[in-house]
Structure formats: C-alpha cells, structure tokens
Design a protein around this motif. Structure first.
Motif, short mmCIF file in Angstrom:
data_model
loop_
_atom_site.label_atom_id
_atom_site.label_comp_id
_atom_site.label_asym_id
_atom_site.label_seq_id
_atom_site.Cartn_x
_atom_site.Cartn_y
_atom_site.Cartn_z
N HIS A 288 30.72 -72.04 -42.38
CA HIS A 288 31.86 -71.69 -41.52
C HIS A 288 31.73 -70.25 -41.03
CE1 HIS A 288 36.52 -71.71 -40.95
NE2 HIS A 288 35.85 -71.75 -39.82
N GLN A 289 31.37 -69.32 -41.94
CA GLN A 289 31.18 -67.93 -41.54
C GLN A 289 30.00 -67.78 -40.59
OE1 GLN A 289 30.89 -65.57 -45.12
NE2 GLN A 289 33.12 -65.40 -45.31
N ALA A 290 28.94 -68.52 -40.84
CA ALA A 290 27.76 -68.44 -39.98
C ALA A 290 28.08 -68.89 -38.56
CB ALA A 290 26.63 -69.29 -40.57
N ALA A 291 28.91 -69.91 -38.43
CA ALA A 291 29.26 -70.41 -37.10
C ALA A 291 30.04 -69.38 -36.30
CB ALA A 291 30.08 -71.69 -37.23
N GLN A 292 30.74 -68.47 -37.00
CA GLN A 292 31.52 -67.43 -36.33
C GLN A 292 30.73 -66.15 -36.12
OE1 GLN A 292 35.03 -66.79 -38.68
NE2 GLN A 292 35.68 -68.93 -38.61
N SER A 293 29.55 -66.06 -36.70
CA SER A 293 28.78 -64.80 -36.67
C SER A 293 28.23 -64.53 -35.28
CB SER A 293 27.63 -64.88 -37.68
OG SER A 293 26.87 -63.69 -37.65
N PRO A 294 28.39 -63.31 -34.76
CA PRO A 294 27.79 -62.99 -33.46
C PRO A 294 26.27 -63.00 -33.55
CG PRO A 294 28.75 -61.03 -34.48
CD PRO A 294 29.17 -62.19 -35.31
N PRO A 295 25.60 -63.43 -32.50
CA PRO A 295 24.15 -63.62 -32.57
C PRO A 295 23.38 -62.31 -32.40
CG PRO A 295 24.93 -64.22 -30.40
CD PRO A 295 26.16 -63.90 -31.21
N TYR A 296 22.18 -62.30 -32.95
CA TYR A 296 21.19 -61.25 -32.71
C TYR A 296 20.24 -61.72 -31.62
CZ TYR A 296 22.33 -58.61 -36.97
OH TYR A 296 22.95 -57.85 -37.92
N GLU A 297 19.74 -60.78 -30.85
CA GLU A 297 18.65 -61.12 -29.94
C GLU A 297 17.44 -61.52 -30.75
OE1 GLU A 297 15.82 -59.01 -26.52
OE2 GLU A 297 17.58 -57.94 -27.30
N ARG A 298 16.77 -62.59 -30.32
CA ARG A 298 15.61 -63.09 -31.04
C ARG A 298 14.34 -62.83 -30.21
NH1 ARG A 298 19.30 -65.42 -34.11
NH2 ARG A 298 18.70 -66.68 -35.92
N LEU A 299 13.38 -62.20 -30.86
CA LEU A 299 12.10 -61.90 -30.22
C LEU A 299 11.05 -62.81 -30.85
CD1 LEU A 299 12.58 -58.05 -30.34
CD2 LEU A 299 12.87 -59.52 -28.36
N ARG A 300 10.32 -63.56 -30.02
CA ARG A 300 9.51 -64.66 -30.51
C ARG A 300 8.05 -64.27 -30.70
NH1 ARG A 300 13.52 -66.53 -27.42
NH2 ARG A 300 14.73 -68.31 -28.21
N ILE A 301 7.49 -64.77 -31.80
CA ILE A 301 6.04 -64.73 -32.03
C ILE A 301 5.57 -66.17 -32.06
CG2 ILE A 301 4.18 -64.05 -33.58
CD1 ILE A 301 5.95 -61.91 -34.73
N ASP A 302 4.58 -66.48 -31.26
CA ASP A 302 4.10 -67.87 -31.18
C ASP A 302 3.11 -68.14 -32.31
OD1 ASP A 302 3.70 -70.44 -30.33
OD2 ASP A 302 2.30 -69.89 -28.71
N MET A 303 3.64 -68.27 -33.50
CA MET A 303 2.82 -68.59 -34.67
C MET A 303 3.74 -69.12 -35.75
SD MET A 303 3.51 -66.12 -37.30
CE MET A 303 2.01 -65.74 -38.17
N ARG A 304 3.15 -69.66 -36.78
CA ARG A 304 3.89 -70.13 -37.95
C ARG A 304 3.42 -69.33 -39.15
NH1 ARG A 304 6.23 -75.37 -37.49
NH2 ARG A 304 6.16 -75.47 -39.76
N LEU A 305 4.36 -68.85 -39.96
CA LEU A 305 3.96 -68.14 -41.17
C LEU A 305 3.27 -69.06 -42.16
CD1 LEU A 305 6.89 -65.66 -41.99
CD2 LEU A 305 4.79 -65.24 -40.71
N ASP A 306 3.56 -70.36 -42.08
CA ASP A 306 2.90 -71.29 -43.00
C ASP A 306 1.58 -71.80 -42.45
OD1 ASP A 306 3.53 -73.15 -41.07
OD2 ASP A 306 4.93 -74.30 -42.31
N GLY A 307 1.15 -71.28 -41.30
CA GLY A 307 -0.12 -71.70 -40.71
C GLY A 307 -0.10 -73.09 -40.13
N GLY A 308 1.08 -73.69 -40.08
CA GLY A 308 1.19 -75.03 -39.52
C GLY A 308 0.93 -76.13 -40.52
N LEU A 309 0.65 -75.73 -41.78
CA LEU A 309 0.29 -76.74 -42.78
C LEU A 309 1.46 -77.11 -43.70
CD1 LEU A 309 -3.15 -75.24 -43.88
CD2 LEU A 309 -2.75 -77.10 -42.26
N GLY A 310 2.46 -76.23 -43.71
CA GLY A 310 3.54 -76.45 -44.68
C GLY A 310 3.16 -75.97 -46.07
N ILE A 311 1.89 -75.65 -46.28
CA ILE A 311 1.41 -75.18 -47.58
C ILE A 311 0.51 -73.97 -47.34
CG2 ILE A 311 -0.01 -75.73 -49.61
CD1 ILE A 311 0.76 -78.63 -49.25
N ARG A 312 0.70 -72.94 -48.15
CA ARG A 312 -0.18 -71.78 -48.07
C ARG A 312 -1.14 -71.81 -49.23
NH1 ARG A 312 -1.41 -69.87 -44.00
NH2 ARG A 312 -1.95 -67.91 -44.97
N VAL A 313 -2.39 -71.51 -48.95
CA VAL A 313 -3.39 -71.44 -50.01
C VAL A 313 -3.59 -69.97 -50.35
CG1 VAL A 313 -5.76 -71.94 -50.67
CG2 VAL A 313 -4.52 -73.51 -49.18
#
Length: 709
Positions: A288-313
């Motif tokens: 409920h609080q999150a739905a009321q929270s004012p947004p931050y500007e989002r700056l995008r990086i075209d990558m996945r921290l998990d490397g796209g695998l869902g699993i990190r080695v």
C-alpha cells in the motif's frame, strides 16, 4: 530463483595517492569479477581518498580524479561489471561528493551525496554542497578526457536509480544511512532491490554495532540487498577507518569483511536470490505504501546481473554470518596498532621511539606497538607481499632480501626503540619495569639519567637571577615546585627527539624514528600534563583512550600476549616521579589531580557526548552519585573539574595527533572545537550550582561511598 553475485570492498586508500588508489580500485574490481560478481561497490571518495580535507577545494583534485576515472573506464578489469565508484565532481561551479555508476566504458549516472556528515570529526559542508533536488536529475557536461573514452558528452547528474533487465539498484552514501529519513526508504518503496552504500566510517570504541544494526533494520523492514563498502586504515589523518564491509539481505548479514587487518584490498561477495527479496516484500501494508510512493527516474543498463541464466557461478558466501564484535580491549589492541603500521610505512621512516617511564600509559603504548609487530608477523607468515615489502624497506633490507618479519620480538628490535630517562626523583622500581618491558617486547632499549641536563638548566637560571629554586618539600613555593617538575618533563622531550634522530645512526643504520607520545584522554581533559613535555611527540596511539580502558587493555594483554611483566604496571600507583619523595611516600597522580580517573571518564562523557555545561552536569551527577555523595560534595567535584579543565584548555591546542578512539576526546584540532580562554571561575554557573546544592536533600549513605563509574 534469481541468483546474483554482488561484491563490496574495503580499500586502504590514501589521500592524494591517485596512483596507489587507482591500483587498489582495479585490484578490487578484478577480484570481484573473479568471484563471479556483476556489481561492485567501493568506499566513499575512493579515487582521491576521503581525507583530502581542504584539498577538495583545489581544482587539481577534481582534475586528477577525472583522469583516474578515465583510466578505469578504459581498463579491461572494468568491463562486464557494473561499478559504483567515488570521486568529487564540480557541477555548475559547486563541489559535490559523488558516486559514478559505470558499465562497459560508459557512465550511467552521477549520484551526488544529499546528506552531509558535518559534526564530530567531519566537516563535509566545508568542502561539498548537498544535492537538495531529491528525485531530480540534470544534465552534466563531461570533460573531454572522459568524452574521448566514452563517446558521451552529457550524463544524468542527480537523485535517480539504475535498472538492469532483472533488478533495480539505488545508491546511498555513508551519512545518509544514519539520517532519520534515509534515502533507502523511498527507493525501497519504489522497487529498488539492491542498495549500495559507500562509506568512510571511522573506528570508535564500542561503535560498530550501531552501523550493523542500522543496515539490518533497513533491510528487515524494507526487504532488499544492502552492500556496505568502507575505507580501511589511516588515510593521512587522525582517523582509523575500520573496514568491516558487509552484505545484508532481508535483515540478515550474509558476508562481512574483517574489522582490523593490514590488507590493502579486501573484497567480500555474496550470491543472493532476488526472489527472496520479492517474497519478503509481499506484506499488504508495504504494498500500500509502495503504491503511494513517488517514483524515481530510472536509468537503464541493457544487461542482467544474473547473466541471463538465473544462476551465478562463483564463490558462494551467502550463509548467514551473524555478527561478532571485538571487546573494547581487543579494539585497543588492534585499531591503534593498524593505524600505527599505516603511519609508519607511509611516512617512510625506520621505526618508532618511545620514552618509557615505567608507568601504565607508556606501557600501554609499548603494548600497542607490540600488537602491531604481532600483526605484521602474522601477515608476513601468510605471505602478504605489501607488508613484507614495507618491513624490508624500513629495516634497511635490500629488495632481493629473503628477510621475513615473522618473529614479533625480532622485528621490534629493528624498528622499536625505547628509552628510560630517569632523574634523581625516579625510583628503581620504574627503571626496572621499563627495562623488563622493553626486553619482553624485544625493543632496543636505552637507559639514562638526566640529572646533569636538569642541573645545567637550573644553573643557567641561578646564574642569571641569583636565585636558586627549591622543591616544596625543601621549603620552596608552589611556583618553584611546578617549574622544577616541568623542566624535567620538558627536557625529556628534547632528549627524546635527539635520540629518535640519531639512534639509527648509532646502530649503523640510516633514517630516523617517529616519536610516540603517551598521554591518555583523561589526563588531556584535566590538563594533567606539561605542555611541550614528552607528551609532545609525532603521534600518540593512546591519546583518544581513557585511563580506565587502558587498564583493562593491559589486563587483557597480560594474558593474550603472554607478558606477565604487565601485571606490575597494573599494581603500581600511577606517579609522575618529578618531586623528591620522603618517608617512602608516593607522588600519586590521582591525589595531585584531585579526582579519580573513573570520575574523569564520567565528566568527559557528560561534557562532550551528553553536551552538558557545568550546571546540567551537576544536575545529572546529583541523580547518578546522590546515593553516596552529598549535593555539596558533588558540587565541589563538578566545580573543581570545570575550573581545572578551563585553566588547562590551552594545552588541548597543542595535543600530539592521536588516533581517534573515544567519543569524549578533547582533541581541539578536529573533534572538540571550543574556546581555549575561558572565564574559569564560571561565576554565574557555579553560583547556580551552589544555590541548588543548598536546597537539595542529602541522600548519601554516609560511610558507604560507592565507586564512581
């Protein structure tokens, strides 16, 4: 599961050491990548070093920081990993303390600090402007040295968050964690799952738990992963930064760095499950609080921290570590010892010189140096190349030497020099204690009498004035008695510096020694020291530690270091040994001060930590001591403390630089900014105390004087 490996670090950065700082930053990134991390965060202002102070006002520091950032952006190490790096940046002609988020040779965001540390040891508002435009960014024009590398001319500057294809990252800087309305609250409600905090948080006795509990509380209430990075070591000033970097998730500490070590670079990683964060956030009220929270500007990086695998080695350090804390005695053994090692190696001198009096203060200083030698020996045994190289240089060993400083006593004999400077007023007991302690530690020890030098100075005065001063016990006045004590103390400083400069030469070596002081925080607070005596030195490892804590440390060191000689220092009555002693009496420090060391600790905390003046200190102590002291007795103690503190306050302006350890340190040069010319009679304040004392009932149980603590 959505597994991501993240890394935080603690670096032994040094103010204005741009080359060394750059190398340590690259090393930390390389280690993080080798452990499978795709996000790395480093300490606050890690490129120039946190402790540049007024150098931050120089354009050179900003220029050189950009130059180093350009090298990092071009480096192979910084490719394929999101890095959060700290440096000062000028935006619209104002200085900002910033984090620069980079990925694959590009700048994603420059995030300026919003809430400044500006009390105690910190003066950030003197050097930086806080960013007051919350949740707002502007364009920042990049210098050509960066544009030539990144191909960018403008980048976002301000309060925003960074998103990858699988999560969202928000930045928080040091002090911002300690504020009531921390940025992580708003970011967490707006969906940020990973928080980075870059700090330069100094060590203070009994302080680490506050830092840890704030991080645990933040992630317990909000959910999320918190990466806390910290500076480590002495970066050029009075603070010791104690590392203890950590990674927390959902209120649990997953991984942590050491609090005290001699390592230049330490990287901690953890493999975290982002789905666990999301599950933690499923409560209705949070949503409920999150739905009321004012947004931050989002700056995008075209990558996945998990490397796209869902699993990190990578190296998995995710089992909950919990948090263990050093005792204050252990903190004294380790913190000042690490600071002394940094100071010694970075000053490029050949060792330390300590006037060893046979008393507990210089004994504690020597024990801390012994602890430093133990840490060096341990690091050398573990193959720490930096420690070995530094030890070889300061001991005069050639670069191709096979020498290893693995024996603390043998290493101490090379770099630690002590001297007992006795006079006719010194006792055989203190002389023997000093000699036995030096032998137990392995120090190169010198024993001498200074009576000839003292007599020479007295002779000069008598020749000029025709008057010969006498000690009080021989019929002299208070002025004569004080002057004769002080000349002994001041000559010890002069002789000490001569020995520090020439002892290596006398031993067939080159270079010089740094002189160690050994005045504790309570004696400084009371002014119970001679200005420009042997308390005046190059550095003082115990200048921020109370006498009470030093006694506990010596008791700890007796067992931990297997040094039975330390017991004799604890059993001895603290004495300056500056006046003739008759009838087997002892010149007692506490008798001469008119108060005990335990009382001084209480006065010191009330004055500094609780921000009490004379009257509010009295009100507090009536409640604290009223069951064993009468209101009038307490009034006399409070008034006497403030009078003695006031007339001796000028001595605080000349205190030897000491590592900050105690929350009530009277260090006038940085921590305790107060006048040094006081109305020492405090007529209005003392009259108000006396008036209240006359009205209050006497609750003290006579004959049952409890110990003050």
């Amino acid at each position: 599961m959505k597994l991501v490996t993240v890394a935080t670090c603690q670096l032994r950065q040094w103010a204005l050491d741009f080359k060394g700082n750059y190398e340590r930053i690259l090393a930390s990134i390389a280690i993080a990548k080798s452990k499978g991390a795709t996000l790395r965060v480093g300490p606050e202002l890690e490129i120039p070093g946190y402790g540049c102070l007024d150098h931050f006002l120089e354009g050179d520091v900003v220029l050189h920081s950009w130059e180093i950032l350009a090298q990092i952006l071009k480096s192979e190490e910084a490719q394929g990993i999101v890095c959060d790096i700290g440096m000062p940046i000028v935006h619209k002609n104002a200085n900002y303390n910033c984090r620069v988020i980079i990925y694959n040779g590009k700048i994603v965001l420059i995030r300026p600090k919003m809430w400044m540390a500006n009390d105690g040891n910190y003066r950030e508002l003197r050097h930086f402007t806080p960013w007051d435009k919350h949740r707002t960014t502007e364009e920042h024009s990049l210098p050509d040295i960066i544009s030539n590398v990144t191909g960018q001319h403008y980048v976002p500057f301000g309060d925003a968050v960074v998103t990858t294809r699988d999560t969202c990252i928000g930045v928080e800087l040091c002090e911002e964690l300690f504020t009531p309305n921390s940025p992580h609250i708003g970011m967490g409600l707006d969906g940020v799952e990973i928080f980075t905090n870059s700090s330069a948080s100094h060590h203070e006795l009994r302080k680490l738990n506050r830092r840890v509990e704030l991080i645990k509380e933040a992630t317990m209430k909000l959910g999320g992963v918190y990466l806390y990075a910290n500076q480590q070591g002495c970066d050029g000033d009075r603070l010791y930064y104690d590392g203890a970097c950590m990674i927390a998730m959902n209120g649990q500490i997953l991984a942590r760095g050491t609090q005290f070590s001699l390592n230049d670079v330490e990287v901690v990683t953890a493999t975290v499950d982002l789905e666990a964060v999301r599950a933690h956030r499923k409560s209705s009220s949070r949503s409920h609080q999150a739905a009321q929270s004012p947004p931050y500007e989002r700056l995008r990086i075209d990558m996945r921290l998990d490397g796209g695998l869902g699993i990190r080695v990578g190296e998995d350090e995710t089992s909950e570590k919990g948090m263990t804390y050093h005792t204050p005695e252990e903190e004294i053994a380790l913190g000042p010892a690490c600071w002394l090692w940094d100071y010694l190696r970075r000053s490029r001198t050949q060792g330390y010189f300590l006037p060893l009096s046979g008393g507990i203060d210089s004994c504690a200083t020597a024990a801390i140096v012994h602890s430093m030698c133990r840490l060096v020996a341990k690091a050398a045994s573990e193959g720490n190349k930096q420690v070995i190289d530094d030890a070889r240089r300061m001991t005069g060993e050639p670069d191709d030497s096979s020498y290893l400083p693995t024996d603390p006593r043998e290493f101490a004999n090379r770099i630690f020099h002590t001297c007992y400077m006795g006079t006719e007023n010194s006792s055989a007991e203190t002389r023997k204690r000093a000699k036995d302690l030096a032998e137990a530690i392995g120090a190169y020890h010198v024993d001498l009498n200074m009576d000839t030098a003292v007599s020479a100075v007295k002779g000069i005065f008598s020749f000029i004035t025709g008057r010969t001063p006498q000690f009080k016990v021989h019929g002299g006045s208070n002025a004569e008695n004080l002057a004769l004590q002080n000349i002994q103390a001041r000559l010890r400083m002069v002789v000490g510096y001569m020995f520090a400069q020439l002892l290596p030469w006398a031993r067939g070596k080159t270079g010089g020694l740094l002189v160690l002081g050994s005045a504790n925080v309570d004696e400084s607070l009371r002014g119970y020291l001679t200005k420009y005596d042997c308390s005046s030195a190059d550095v003082n490892p115990i200048g921020g530690i109370s006498k009470t804590d030093l006694k506990r440390f010596i008791a700890y060191a007796e067992v931990e270091f297997d040094m039975p000689i330390l017991r004799s220092f604890l059993d001895a009555v603290p004495s300056a040994e500056l006046i003739p002693i008759e009838n087997d009496s002892v010149q007692s420090d506490e008798v001469e001060m008119g108060m005990t060391y335990d009382e001084l600790s209480v006065f010191g905390r009330l004055r500094k930590v609780d921000k009490c003046g004379p009257f509010s200190m009295y009100e507090n102590l009536v409640q604290k001591w009223g069951t064993f002291l009468s209101p009038t007795e307490i009034a006399e103690k409070v008034k006497f403390f403030w009078f003695m503190h006031a007339i001796n306050r000028h001595k605080m302006t000349t205190l030897t630089p000491s590592v900050h350890m105690e929350s009530y340190s009277p260090d006038d040069n940085r921590f305790d900014l107060r006048p040094f010319l006081y109305p020492s009679r405090f007529e209005h304040q003392f009259a108000k105390i006396d008036g209240l004392a006359a009205q209050l009932p006497d609750r003290a149980a006579k004959g049952d004087k409890a110990k003050v603590d």
